[in-house]
Design an enzyme around this catalytic site. Structure first.
Site, short mmCIF file in Angstrom:
data_model
loop_
_atom_site.label_atom_id
_atom_site.label_comp_id
_atom_site.label_asym_id
_atom_site.label_seq_id
_atom_site.Cartn_x
_atom_site.Cartn_y
_atom_site.Cartn_z
N ASN A 251 10.21 9.39 -13.71
CA ASN A 251 9.22 10.29 -14.29
C ASN A 251 8.06 9.47 -14.84
O ASN A 251 8.06 8.24 -14.74
CB ASN A 251 9.85 11.18 -15.37
CG ASN A 251 10.46 10.38 -16.51
OD1 ASN A 251 9.96 9.33 -16.91
ND2 ASN A 251 11.57 10.87 -17.05
N ARG A 252 7.08 10.14 -15.41
CA ARG A 252 5.87 9.41 -15.83
C ARG A 252 6.17 8.39 -16.92
O ARG A 252 5.57 7.31 -16.93
CB ARG A 252 4.79 10.40 -16.27
CG ARG A 252 5.05 11.09 -17.58
CD ARG A 252 3.83 11.90 -18.02
NE ARG A 252 3.80 13.21 -17.40
CZ ARG A 252 2.68 13.85 -17.09
NH1 ARG A 252 1.52 13.28 -17.31
NH2 ARG A 252 2.73 15.06 -16.58
N GLU A 254 9.08 6.74 -17.45
CA GLU A 254 9.80 5.62 -16.86
C GLU A 254 8.89 4.75 -16.02
O GLU A 254 8.93 3.51 -16.11
CB GLU A 254 10.96 6.15 -16.01
CG GLU A 254 12.06 6.83 -16.83
CD GLU A 254 12.99 7.67 -15.99
OE1 GLU A 254 14.11 7.97 -16.45
OE2 GLU A 254 12.60 8.06 -14.86
N ASP A 320 18.69 15.08 -11.29
CA ASP A 320 19.78 14.87 -10.33
C ASP A 320 19.58 15.72 -9.08
O ASP A 320 19.87 15.28 -7.96
CB ASP A 320 21.13 15.22 -10.97
CG ASP A 320 21.57 14.19 -12.00
OD1 ASP A 320 21.00 13.09 -12.03
OD2 ASP A 320 22.49 14.50 -12.77
#
Length: 538
Positions: A251-252, A254, A320
Protein backbone atom coordinates in the site's frame (compact mmCIF):
# COMPACT_ATOMS: atom_id res chain seq x y z
CA UNK A 1 17.72 4.15 1.51
CA UNK A 2 18.54 3.59 -2.14
CA UNK A 3 17.62 0.39 -3.92
CA UNK A 4 19.83 -0.69 -6.79
CA UNK A 5 18.98 -2.64 -9.92
CA UNK A 6 19.82 -6.31 -9.66
CA UNK A 7 22.07 -7.75 -12.36
CA UNK A 8 19.80 -10.68 -13.05
CA UNK A 9 17.50 -11.59 -15.88
CA UNK A 10 13.88 -11.84 -14.78
CA UNK A 11 11.72 -13.89 -17.13
CA UNK A 12 8.53 -11.91 -17.77
CA UNK A 13 5.20 -13.60 -17.13
CA UNK A 14 3.41 -14.67 -20.23
CA UNK A 15 1.24 -12.21 -21.52
CA UNK A 16 -4.88 -4.85 9.51
CA UNK A 17 -6.63 -4.30 12.25
CA UNK A 18 -9.90 -6.10 12.94
CA UNK A 19 -12.57 -3.41 12.59
CA UNK A 20 -16.34 -3.37 12.85
CA UNK A 21 -18.17 -0.27 11.66
CA UNK A 22 -21.39 0.63 13.40
CA UNK A 23 -22.81 1.87 10.12
CA UNK A 24 -21.59 1.18 6.57
CA UNK A 25 -19.28 3.84 5.17
CA UNK A 26 -18.41 4.52 1.58
CA UNK A 27 -14.95 3.79 0.25
CA UNK A 28 -13.70 3.84 -3.28
CA UNK A 29 -12.36 0.41 -4.14
CA UNK A 30 -10.21 -0.57 -7.06
CA UNK A 31 -11.98 -1.41 -10.27
CA UNK A 32 -12.15 -0.28 -13.84
CA UNK A 33 -9.87 0.50 -16.70
CA UNK A 34 -6.78 2.56 -17.32
CA UNK A 35 -6.84 6.33 -17.06
CA UNK A 36 -7.18 7.81 -20.53
CA UNK A 37 -8.92 4.70 -21.83
CA UNK A 38 -12.36 6.30 -21.78
CA UNK A 39 -15.29 5.06 -19.75
CA UNK A 40 -15.02 2.07 -17.46
CA UNK A 41 -15.60 -1.00 -19.56
CA UNK A 42 -18.30 -3.58 -19.03
CA UNK A 43 -16.16 -6.26 -17.44
CA UNK A 44 -17.27 -8.79 -20.05
CA UNK A 45 -13.64 -9.76 -20.62
CA UNK A 46 -13.25 -10.40 -16.88
CA UNK A 47 -16.34 -12.59 -16.86
CA UNK A 48 -14.95 -14.60 -19.74
CA UNK A 49 -11.59 -14.83 -17.98
CA UNK A 50 -13.18 -16.28 -14.85
CA UNK A 51 -15.25 -18.73 -16.86
CA UNK A 52 -12.18 -20.09 -18.61
CA UNK A 53 -9.65 -19.82 -15.76
CA UNK A 54 -9.77 -23.54 -15.02
CA UNK A 55 -8.09 -24.69 -11.81
CA UNK A 56 -4.57 -23.24 -11.76
CA UNK A 57 -2.21 -24.72 -9.20
CA UNK A 58 -1.03 -22.01 -6.79
CA UNK A 59 1.62 -22.40 -4.11
CA UNK A 60 1.37 -20.13 -1.07
CA UNK A 61 4.47 -19.56 1.05
CA UNK A 62 4.20 -17.59 4.26
CA UNK A 63 3.23 -17.37 7.88
CA UNK A 64 0.40 -19.73 8.80
CA UNK A 65 -1.92 -18.49 11.55
CA UNK A 66 -5.07 -19.36 13.42
CA UNK A 67 -7.50 -16.51 14.06
CA UNK A 68 -9.70 -17.10 17.08
CA UNK A 69 -12.67 -14.90 17.96
CA UNK A 70 -14.37 -14.92 21.34
CA UNK A 71 -17.78 -13.24 21.11
CA UNK A 72 -19.96 -12.04 23.93
CA UNK A 73 -21.91 -9.22 25.54
CA UNK A 74 -19.94 -6.45 27.21
CA UNK A 75 -22.29 -6.10 30.15
CA UNK A 76 -20.51 -3.99 32.76
CA UNK A 77 -17.27 -2.92 34.37
CA UNK A 78 -15.64 -5.56 36.56
CA UNK A 79 -15.66 -5.03 40.33
CA UNK A 80 -12.10 -6.36 40.48
CA UNK A 81 -10.56 -3.75 38.17
CA UNK A 82 -11.66 -0.96 35.81
CA UNK A 83 -12.00 -3.31 32.86
CA UNK A 84 -14.90 -4.45 30.68
CA UNK A 85 -16.50 -7.70 31.76
CA UNK A 86 -17.24 -9.81 28.67
CA UNK A 87 -19.83 -12.57 29.08
CA UNK A 88 -18.64 -14.95 26.33
CA UNK A 89 -21.28 -16.85 24.40
CA UNK A 90 -19.46 -18.21 21.33
CA UNK A 91 -16.04 -18.90 19.90
CA UNK A 92 -15.04 -19.01 16.25
CA UNK A 93 -11.75 -20.16 14.69
CA UNK A 94 -10.58 -19.35 11.16
CA UNK A 95 -7.42 -19.63 9.15
CA UNK A 96 -5.33 -16.47 9.07
CA UNK A 97 -2.17 -15.06 7.51
CA UNK A 98 -0.86 -17.10 4.59
CA UNK A 99 -3.47 -19.76 5.33
CA UNK A 100 -6.17 -17.14 4.85
CA UNK A 101 -4.79 -16.45 1.36
CA UNK A 102 -4.90 -20.19 0.70
CA UNK A 103 -8.53 -20.27 1.85
CA UNK A 104 -9.45 -17.47 -0.55
CA UNK A 105 -7.72 -19.23 -3.44
CA UNK A 106 -9.56 -22.45 -2.70
CA UNK A 107 -12.89 -20.58 -2.78
CA UNK A 108 -11.82 -19.24 -6.19
CA UNK A 109 -11.42 -22.82 -7.43
CA UNK A 110 -7.64 -22.95 -7.49
CA UNK A 111 -5.67 -26.03 -6.46
CA UNK A 112 -3.72 -24.75 -3.47
CA UNK A 113 -0.58 -25.94 -1.72
CA UNK A 114 0.46 -24.20 1.51
CA UNK A 115 4.13 -24.21 2.54
CA UNK A 116 4.67 -22.93 6.06
CA UNK A 117 5.55 -23.88 9.63
CA UNK A 118 3.48 -24.49 12.75
CA UNK A 119 4.23 -25.43 16.28
CA UNK A 120 4.02 -29.03 17.43
CA UNK A 121 0.85 -28.41 19.39
CA UNK A 122 -2.92 -28.85 19.40
CA UNK A 123 -3.45 -25.61 17.46
CA UNK A 124 -1.31 -27.02 14.64
CA UNK A 125 -3.56 -30.05 14.39
CA UNK A 126 -6.59 -27.80 14.26
CA UNK A 127 -5.01 -25.78 11.43
CA UNK A 128 -4.38 -28.98 9.48
CA UNK A 129 -7.99 -30.07 9.99
CA UNK A 130 -9.33 -26.73 8.72
CA UNK A 131 -7.06 -26.92 5.66
CA UNK A 132 -8.05 -30.50 4.95
CA UNK A 133 -11.74 -29.59 5.09
CA UNK A 134 -11.07 -27.00 2.37
CA UNK A 135 -9.03 -29.48 0.27
CA UNK A 136 -5.89 -27.36 0.66
CA UNK A 137 -2.72 -29.45 0.53
CA UNK A 138 -1.01 -29.12 3.91
CA UNK A 139 1.63 -31.87 3.68
CA UNK A 140 4.24 -29.09 3.55
CA UNK A 141 3.33 -27.61 6.93
CA UNK A 142 6.53 -28.25 8.86
CA UNK A 143 6.17 -28.62 12.65
CA UNK A 144 8.73 -26.70 14.71
CA UNK A 145 8.75 -27.81 18.36
CA UNK A 146 10.68 -24.69 19.36
CA UNK A 147 7.76 -22.35 18.70
CA UNK A 148 3.98 -22.24 19.15
CA UNK A 149 1.54 -22.16 16.28
CA UNK A 150 0.77 -18.48 15.71
CA UNK A 151 -2.65 -17.66 17.14
CA UNK A 152 -4.35 -14.27 17.19
CA UNK A 153 -7.14 -14.32 19.73
CA UNK A 154 -9.63 -11.47 19.51
CA UNK A 155 -12.26 -10.65 22.11
CA UNK A 156 -15.26 -9.01 20.53
CA UNK A 157 -17.95 -7.44 22.70
CA UNK A 158 -21.48 -6.44 21.84
CA UNK A 159 -22.95 -3.40 23.58
CA UNK A 160 -26.53 -4.16 24.61
CA UNK A 161 -26.40 -7.32 22.48
CA UNK A 162 -25.50 -5.42 19.29
CA UNK A 163 -22.81 -3.29 17.64
CA UNK A 164 -19.81 -5.65 17.99
CA UNK A 165 -16.45 -4.02 18.71
CA UNK A 166 -13.06 -5.57 19.33
CA UNK A 167 -12.02 -5.14 22.94
CA UNK A 168 -8.66 -6.89 23.04
CA UNK A 169 -6.34 -9.01 20.90
CA UNK A 170 -3.91 -11.51 22.38
CA UNK A 171 -1.14 -12.92 20.16
CA UNK A 172 0.57 -16.25 20.82
CA UNK A 173 3.62 -16.29 18.56
CA UNK A 174 7.36 -16.32 18.06
CA UNK A 175 8.80 -13.88 15.52
CA UNK A 176 12.28 -15.35 15.44
CA UNK A 177 13.45 -16.52 11.99
CA UNK A 178 13.36 -20.28 11.49
CA UNK A 179 16.56 -22.12 12.27
CA UNK A 180 18.90 -23.75 9.72
CA UNK A 181 17.24 -27.18 9.92
CA UNK A 182 13.69 -25.88 9.36
CA UNK A 183 14.97 -23.52 6.67
CA UNK A 184 16.50 -26.44 4.77
CA UNK A 185 13.26 -28.43 5.06
CA UNK A 186 11.36 -25.46 3.59
CA UNK A 187 13.81 -25.20 0.69
CA UNK A 188 13.57 -28.92 0.01
CA UNK A 189 9.78 -28.73 -0.17
CA UNK A 190 9.93 -25.67 -2.40
CA UNK A 191 12.40 -27.34 -4.77
CA UNK A 192 10.02 -30.24 -5.17
CA UNK A 193 6.79 -28.26 -5.45
CA UNK A 194 7.44 -25.00 -7.34
CA UNK A 195 7.99 -26.58 -10.79
CA UNK A 196 4.55 -28.23 -10.58
CA UNK A 197 2.63 -24.99 -9.93
CA UNK A 198 1.39 -22.13 -12.11
CA UNK A 199 2.01 -19.31 -9.62
CA UNK A 200 3.75 -18.70 -6.30
CA UNK A 201 2.33 -16.29 -3.69
CA UNK A 202 4.40 -15.05 -0.77
CA UNK A 203 2.37 -13.83 2.18
CA UNK A 204 4.93 -12.31 4.55
CA UNK A 205 3.72 -11.42 8.04
CA UNK A 206 7.24 -11.33 9.53
CA UNK A 207 6.66 -14.34 11.80
CA UNK A 208 9.80 -16.21 10.84
CA UNK A 209 9.02 -18.18 7.66
CA UNK A 210 10.02 -15.65 5.00
CA UNK A 211 13.68 -15.25 5.81
CA UNK A 212 15.93 -13.64 3.19
CA UNK A 213 17.44 -17.07 2.51
CA UNK A 214 14.08 -18.80 1.94
CA UNK A 215 12.79 -15.88 -0.15
CA UNK A 216 15.86 -15.86 -2.37
CA UNK A 217 15.59 -19.61 -2.90
CA UNK A 218 11.89 -19.31 -3.78
CA UNK A 219 12.14 -16.37 -6.17
CA UNK A 220 15.19 -17.68 -8.02
CA UNK A 221 13.68 -21.14 -8.42
CA UNK A 222 10.35 -19.78 -9.67
CA UNK A 223 12.15 -17.51 -12.16
CA UNK A 224 14.12 -20.46 -13.49
CA UNK A 225 10.83 -22.19 -14.30
CA UNK A 226 9.12 -19.02 -15.62
CA UNK A 227 6.54 -19.08 -12.84
CA UNK A 228 5.19 -15.71 -11.60
CA UNK A 229 5.90 -14.77 -7.99
CA UNK A 230 3.58 -12.27 -6.30
CA UNK A 231 4.48 -10.87 -2.86
CA UNK A 232 2.44 -9.23 -0.12
CA UNK A 233 5.35 -7.57 1.70
CA UNK A 234 5.87 -6.58 5.32
CA UNK A 235 6.22 -2.95 6.33
CA UNK A 236 9.96 -2.30 6.07
CA UNK A 237 12.58 0.19 4.93
CA UNK A 238 14.31 -2.59 2.99
CA UNK A 239 12.57 -4.57 0.26
CA UNK A 240 15.74 -6.04 -1.18
CA UNK A 241 14.68 -9.48 0.11
CA UNK A 242 11.95 -9.51 -2.57
CA UNK A 243 14.22 -8.51 -5.44
CA UNK A 244 13.37 -10.24 -8.70
CA UNK A 245 9.78 -11.21 -7.90
CA UNK A 246 7.18 -10.61 -10.60
CA UNK A 247 5.31 -7.98 -8.58
CA UNK A 248 4.40 -6.89 -5.04
CA UNK A 249 1.21 -5.42 -3.58
CA UNK A 250 2.36 -2.75 -1.06
CA UNK A 251 0.00 0.00 0.00
CA UNK A 252 1.06 3.64 -0.14
CA UNK A 253 2.49 3.63 3.40
CA UNK A 254 4.54 0.47 2.83
CA UNK A 255 5.83 1.61 -0.55
CA UNK A 256 6.67 5.06 0.80
CA UNK A 257 8.58 3.59 3.73
CA UNK A 258 10.62 1.31 1.48
CA UNK A 259 11.46 4.14 -0.94
CA UNK A 260 11.94 6.90 1.63
CA UNK A 261 9.23 9.13 0.13
CA UNK A 262 5.74 10.42 0.85
CA UNK A 263 2.97 9.14 -1.43
CA UNK A 264 0.25 11.77 -1.25
CA UNK A 265 -1.12 11.69 -4.79
CA UNK A 266 -1.59 9.48 -7.80
CA UNK A 267 1.40 11.18 -9.41
CA UNK A 268 3.56 10.22 -6.41
CA UNK A 269 2.30 6.65 -6.65
CA UNK A 270 3.07 6.42 -10.36
CA UNK A 271 6.63 7.49 -9.62
CA UNK A 272 6.87 5.05 -6.69
CA UNK A 273 5.58 2.12 -8.75
CA UNK A 274 8.16 2.77 -11.46
CA UNK A 275 10.94 3.04 -8.87
CA UNK A 276 9.91 -0.24 -7.27
CA UNK A 277 9.82 -1.95 -10.66
CA UNK A 278 13.26 -0.81 -11.75
CA UNK A 279 15.11 -0.80 -8.43
CA UNK A 280 13.85 -4.23 -7.40
CA UNK A 281 14.09 -5.72 -10.92
CA UNK A 282 10.40 -6.63 -10.97
CA UNK A 283 8.32 -7.15 -14.08
CA UNK A 284 5.56 -4.95 -12.65
CA UNK A 285 5.61 -2.25 -9.98
CA UNK A 286 2.39 -1.81 -8.04
CA UNK A 287 1.11 0.49 -5.29
CA UNK A 288 -2.41 0.27 -3.85
CA UNK A 289 -3.97 3.58 -2.85
CA UNK A 290 -7.22 2.72 -1.02
CA UNK A 291 -9.74 5.41 -2.06
CA UNK A 292 -7.49 6.67 -4.88
CA UNK A 293 -7.24 3.33 -6.67
CA UNK A 294 -4.14 1.50 -7.75
CA UNK A 295 -1.18 2.13 -10.01
CA UNK A 296 0.82 -0.38 -12.01
CA UNK A 297 4.14 0.28 -13.73
CA UNK A 298 5.29 -1.85 -16.64
CA UNK A 299 8.20 -1.58 -19.05
CA UNK A 300 6.01 0.63 -21.26
CA UNK A 301 4.96 3.08 -18.55
CA UNK A 302 2.98 3.54 -15.34
CA UNK A 303 -0.83 3.45 -15.39
CA UNK A 304 -3.54 4.40 -12.92
CA UNK A 305 -6.65 2.29 -12.46
CA UNK A 306 -9.84 4.09 -11.38
CA UNK A 307 -12.13 3.12 -8.56
CA UNK A 308 -15.77 2.54 -7.75
CA UNK A 309 -17.73 3.38 -4.59
CA UNK A 310 -18.34 0.46 -2.23
CA UNK A 311 -20.23 0.10 1.03
CA UNK A 312 -17.47 -0.86 3.46
CA UNK A 313 -18.32 -2.88 6.56
CA UNK A 314 -14.90 -4.34 7.39
CA UNK A 315 -11.51 -3.87 5.72
CA UNK A 316 -10.09 -7.08 7.18
CA UNK A 317 -8.82 -9.43 4.49
CA UNK A 318 -8.97 -7.04 1.52
CA UNK A 319 -5.19 -7.17 1.00
CA UNK A 320 -5.16 -10.96 1.12
CA UNK A 321 -7.97 -11.06 -1.45
CA UNK A 322 -6.06 -8.79 -3.84
CA UNK A 323 -3.00 -11.04 -3.52
CA UNK A 324 -5.09 -14.18 -4.10
CA UNK A 325 -6.77 -12.91 -7.25
CA UNK A 326 -3.59 -11.55 -8.80
CA UNK A 327 -1.92 -14.89 -8.20
CA UNK A 328 -4.88 -16.78 -9.65
CA UNK A 329 -5.01 -14.64 -12.80
CA UNK A 330 -1.27 -14.44 -13.46
CA UNK A 331 -1.23 -18.20 -12.98
CA UNK A 332 -3.52 -18.45 -16.02
CA UNK A 333 -0.98 -16.48 -18.08
CA UNK A 334 -3.20 -13.40 -18.25
CA UNK A 335 -1.81 -9.85 -18.29
CA UNK A 336 -1.47 -7.54 -15.29
CA UNK A 337 -4.26 -5.05 -16.20
CA UNK A 338 -6.88 -7.80 -16.19
CA UNK A 339 -5.41 -9.26 -13.00
CA UNK A 340 -5.52 -5.89 -11.26
CA UNK A 341 -9.06 -5.05 -12.35
CA UNK A 342 -10.35 -8.45 -11.27
CA UNK A 343 -8.44 -8.37 -7.98
CA UNK A 344 -10.09 -5.18 -7.02
CA UNK A 345 -13.59 -6.30 -7.89
CA UNK A 346 -12.98 -9.20 -5.49
CA UNK A 347 -11.43 -6.86 -2.94
CA UNK A 348 -14.49 -4.65 -3.14
CA UNK A 349 -16.73 -7.61 -2.42
CA UNK A 350 -14.47 -8.57 0.48
CA UNK A 351 -14.84 -5.22 2.27
CA UNK A 352 -18.62 -5.49 1.99
CA UNK A 353 -18.47 -8.52 4.32
CA UNK A 354 -17.78 -8.73 8.04
CA UNK A 355 -14.43 -10.23 8.97
CA UNK A 356 -12.12 -12.21 6.72
CA UNK A 357 -14.45 -13.83 4.21
CA UNK A 358 -14.07 -15.72 0.96
CA UNK A 359 -15.42 -14.61 -2.40
CA UNK A 360 -16.41 -17.04 -5.15
CA UNK A 361 -16.16 -16.74 -8.91
CA UNK A 362 -19.94 -16.67 -9.13
CA UNK A 363 -20.09 -13.72 -6.72
CA UNK A 364 -17.56 -11.81 -8.82
CA UNK A 365 -19.40 -12.56 -12.08
CA UNK A 366 -22.68 -11.52 -10.49
CA UNK A 367 -21.11 -8.26 -9.33
CA UNK A 368 -19.67 -7.57 -12.78
CA UNK A 369 -23.04 -8.19 -14.43
CA UNK A 370 -24.72 -5.72 -12.07
CA UNK A 371 -21.93 -3.14 -11.78
CA UNK A 372 -22.63 0.46 -12.87
CA UNK A 373 -19.95 0.14 -15.55
CA UNK A 374 -21.69 -2.91 -17.00
CA UNK A 375 -25.13 -1.33 -16.88
CA UNK A 376 -24.33 2.25 -17.89
CA UNK A 377 -21.27 2.41 -20.13
CA UNK A 378 -21.88 1.23 -23.67
CA UNK A 379 -25.16 -0.37 -22.58
CA UNK A 380 -26.61 -0.47 -26.07
CA UNK A 381 -23.79 -2.48 -27.58
CA UNK A 382 -23.91 -5.03 -24.76
CA UNK A 383 -27.69 -5.39 -24.69
CA UNK A 384 -28.00 -5.97 -28.43
CA UNK A 385 -27.15 -9.64 -28.94
CA UNK A 386 -27.00 -12.18 -31.67
CA UNK A 387 -28.62 -15.52 -30.75
CA UNK A 388 -25.16 -16.98 -30.16
CA UNK A 389 -24.12 -14.13 -27.85
CA UNK A 390 -27.43 -14.34 -26.03
CA UNK A 391 -26.97 -18.05 -25.42
CA UNK A 392 -23.61 -17.38 -23.73
CA UNK A 393 -25.03 -14.56 -21.58
CA UNK A 394 -28.02 -16.64 -20.49
CA UNK A 395 -25.72 -19.53 -19.57
CA UNK A 396 -23.81 -17.16 -17.25
CA UNK A 397 -26.99 -15.88 -15.69
CA UNK A 398 -28.40 -19.34 -15.06
CA UNK A 399 -25.15 -20.44 -13.40
CA UNK A 400 -25.73 -17.61 -10.94
CA UNK A 401 -29.28 -18.81 -10.28
CA UNK A 402 -30.97 -15.93 -12.10
CA UNK A 403 -34.62 -16.21 -13.13
CA UNK A 404 -34.82 -15.53 -16.87
CA UNK A 405 -37.88 -13.75 -18.31
CA UNK A 406 -38.67 -13.74 -22.05
CA UNK A 407 -41.11 -11.68 -24.04
CA UNK A 408 -41.37 -10.69 -27.68
CA UNK A 409 -43.04 -8.23 -29.99
CA UNK A 410 -42.70 -5.66 -32.76
CA UNK A 411 -42.31 -2.60 -30.47
CA UNK A 412 -42.59 -0.38 -33.52
CA UNK A 413 -43.51 2.99 -32.02
CA UNK A 414 -42.67 2.73 -28.33
CA UNK A 415 -45.26 4.26 -25.98
CA UNK A 416 -46.16 4.33 -22.29
CA UNK A 417 -48.07 1.07 -22.57
CA UNK A 418 -44.93 -0.68 -23.76
CA UNK A 419 -42.93 0.75 -20.87
CA UNK A 420 -45.46 -0.46 -18.29
CA UNK A 421 -45.58 -3.87 -19.97
CA UNK A 422 -41.80 -4.29 -19.97
CA UNK A 423 -41.47 -3.12 -16.37
CA UNK A 424 -44.06 -5.69 -15.30
CA UNK A 425 -42.22 -8.36 -17.29
CA UNK A 426 -38.90 -7.51 -15.62
CA UNK A 427 -40.45 -7.84 -12.17
CA UNK A 428 -41.20 -11.49 -12.88
CA UNK A 429 -37.52 -12.43 -12.57
CA UNK A 430 -33.92 -11.21 -12.59
CA UNK A 431 -33.18 -10.81 -16.30
CA UNK A 432 -35.48 -9.72 -19.14
CA UNK A 433 -34.81 -10.87 -22.70
CA UNK A 434 -36.83 -9.20 -25.47
CA UNK A 435 -37.21 -11.01 -28.78
CA UNK A 436 -37.75 -8.33 -31.45
CA UNK A 437 -39.48 -9.08 -34.75
CA UNK A 438 -37.30 -8.23 -37.74
CA UNK A 439 -38.52 -5.75 -40.36
CA UNK A 440 -39.53 -8.59 -42.66
CA UNK A 441 -41.55 -10.40 -40.01
CA UNK A 442 -43.26 -7.15 -38.92
CA UNK A 443 -44.30 -6.47 -42.51
CA UNK A 444 -45.77 -9.97 -42.76
CA UNK A 445 -47.67 -9.52 -39.49
CA UNK A 446 -48.82 -5.89 -39.81
CA UNK A 447 -49.01 -5.32 -43.55
CA UNK A 448 -47.71 -2.56 -45.87
CA UNK A 449 -46.20 0.52 -44.26
CA UNK A 450 -44.98 -1.32 -41.20
CA UNK A 451 -42.70 -1.13 -39.41
CA UNK A 452 -42.53 2.65 -39.11
CA UNK A 453 -39.07 2.37 -37.54
CA UNK A 454 -36.40 -0.03 -38.83
CA UNK A 455 -35.29 -2.90 -36.63
CA UNK A 456 -31.98 -1.26 -35.64
CA UNK A 457 -33.80 1.81 -34.31
CA UNK A 458 -36.43 -0.26 -32.51
CA UNK A 459 -33.72 -2.39 -30.90
CA UNK A 460 -31.76 0.68 -29.78
CA UNK A 461 -34.82 2.23 -28.12
CA UNK A 462 -35.59 -1.02 -26.27
CA UNK A 463 -31.97 -1.34 -25.13
CA UNK A 464 -32.20 2.16 -23.66
CA UNK A 465 -34.83 1.01 -21.15
CA UNK A 466 -33.51 -0.01 -17.72
CA UNK A 467 -35.97 -2.91 -17.51
CA UNK A 468 -34.51 -4.58 -20.60
CA UNK A 469 -31.33 -6.64 -20.23
CA UNK A 470 -30.98 -8.13 -23.72
CA UNK A 471 -32.54 -7.55 -27.14
CA UNK A 472 -32.27 -10.14 -29.91
CA UNK A 473 -33.82 -9.81 -33.37
CA UNK A 474 -35.50 -12.84 -34.91
CA UNK A 475 -36.65 -13.29 -38.50
CA UNK A 476 -38.93 -16.33 -38.13
CA UNK A 477 -42.73 -16.04 -38.02
CA UNK A 478 -42.71 -16.91 -34.29
CA UNK A 479 -40.09 -16.73 -31.51
CA UNK A 480 -40.33 -20.44 -30.69
CA UNK A 481 -36.69 -21.12 -31.68
CA UNK A 482 -35.48 -18.35 -29.35
CA UNK A 483 -37.71 -19.59 -26.54
CA UNK A 484 -36.33 -23.12 -26.90
CA UNK A 485 -32.78 -21.77 -26.84
CA UNK A 486 -33.29 -19.45 -23.84
CA UNK A 487 -35.56 -21.81 -21.87
CA UNK A 488 -36.88 -18.95 -19.74
CA UNK A 489 -38.26 -19.36 -16.26
CA UNK A 490 -41.13 -17.03 -17.16
CA UNK A 491 -42.70 -16.36 -20.56
CA UNK A 492 -44.59 -13.04 -20.70
CA UNK A 493 -47.27 -11.88 -23.15
CA UNK A 494 -50.01 -9.27 -22.96
CA UNK A 495 -53.33 -9.85 -21.25
CA UNK A 496 -55.06 -9.65 -24.65
CA UNK A 497 -53.86 -13.28 -25.13
CA UNK A 498 -55.21 -16.43 -23.55
CA UNK A 499 -52.56 -18.71 -22.05
CA UNK A 500 -53.23 -21.42 -24.59
CA UNK A 501 -52.62 -18.86 -27.36
CA UNK A 502 -49.10 -17.91 -26.21
CA UNK A 503 -46.44 -19.27 -28.56
CA UNK A 504 -44.02 -21.39 -26.54
CA UNK A 505 -46.29 -21.55 -23.50
CA UNK A 506 -46.70 -25.34 -23.42
CA UNK A 507 -42.95 -25.78 -23.95
CA UNK A 508 -42.05 -23.48 -21.03
CA UNK A 509 -44.56 -25.16 -18.73
CA UNK A 510 -43.24 -28.60 -19.73
CA UNK A 511 -40.01 -28.06 -17.72
CA UNK A 512 -41.62 -26.21 -14.81
CA UNK A 513 -41.63 -22.64 -16.13
CA UNK A 514 -44.70 -20.45 -16.16
CA UNK A 515 -46.59 -18.09 -18.46
CA UNK A 516 -47.46 -14.62 -17.17
CA UNK A 517 -50.05 -12.37 -18.85
CA UNK A 518 -49.06 -8.75 -18.26
CA UNK A 519 -51.65 -6.02 -17.97
CA UNK A 520 -52.21 -3.57 -20.81
CA UNK A 521 -52.46 0.17 -20.31
CA UNK A 522 -55.84 1.31 -21.56
CA UNK A 523 -55.92 3.63 -24.56
CA UNK A 524 -52.43 2.78 -25.81
CA UNK A 525 -51.66 0.80 -28.94
CA UNK A 526 -49.18 1.33 -31.75
CA UNK A 527 -51.88 1.07 -34.42
CA UNK A 528 -54.05 3.74 -32.77
CA UNK A 529 -51.02 5.94 -32.15
CA UNK A 530 -50.01 5.77 -35.83
CA UNK A 531 -53.59 6.56 -36.87
CA UNK A 532 -53.69 9.63 -34.66
CA UNK A 533 -50.33 10.79 -35.99
CA UNK A 534 -51.60 10.47 -39.57
CA UNK A 535 -54.78 12.35 -38.69
CA UNK A 536 -52.83 15.22 -37.19
CA UNK A 537 -50.82 15.57 -40.40
CA UNK A 538 -53.93 16.02 -42.56
Amino acid sequence: MRLTLAKTSIPPPVSSPFVFFRFPIQLLFLEGTLVGAGNMDSGDDLIELLEHAGTPRVLVLGDCMLDRYVWGNAERISQEAPVILLRADSRDERLGGASSVATMLAALEAEVTLVSITGADANAEHVRKLLSDLKILSDSLIPDPSRPTTVKERYVGRAQARHPQQILRVDYETRDPVGPEISQQLKNRLTELIPTHHAVLISDYDKGVCTPEVLRWTIDLANQHHIPVIVDPIRSTDYSRYRGCTTMTPNRLEAGMALGMQINSVADALHAAERLRTELAMTYGMVTLDKDGIVVATATGAQHFPTRVRQVYDITGAGDMVLAIIGLVLGTRTDIPAATRLANVAGGLEVEKIGVATVTRHEIINDLLHSPSHVDSGALSRKLCSPQQLQQEIHRRKQLGHQIVFTNGCFDVLHAGHVDYLNEAKHQGDCLVVGLNSDRSVAELKGPGRPVNPQEARAAVLAGLSAVDYVVIFDEPTPIQLIEMVQPTVLVKGADYQKDQVVGGPYVESYGGRVHLAGLRAGYSTTNLISRMKSSDQ
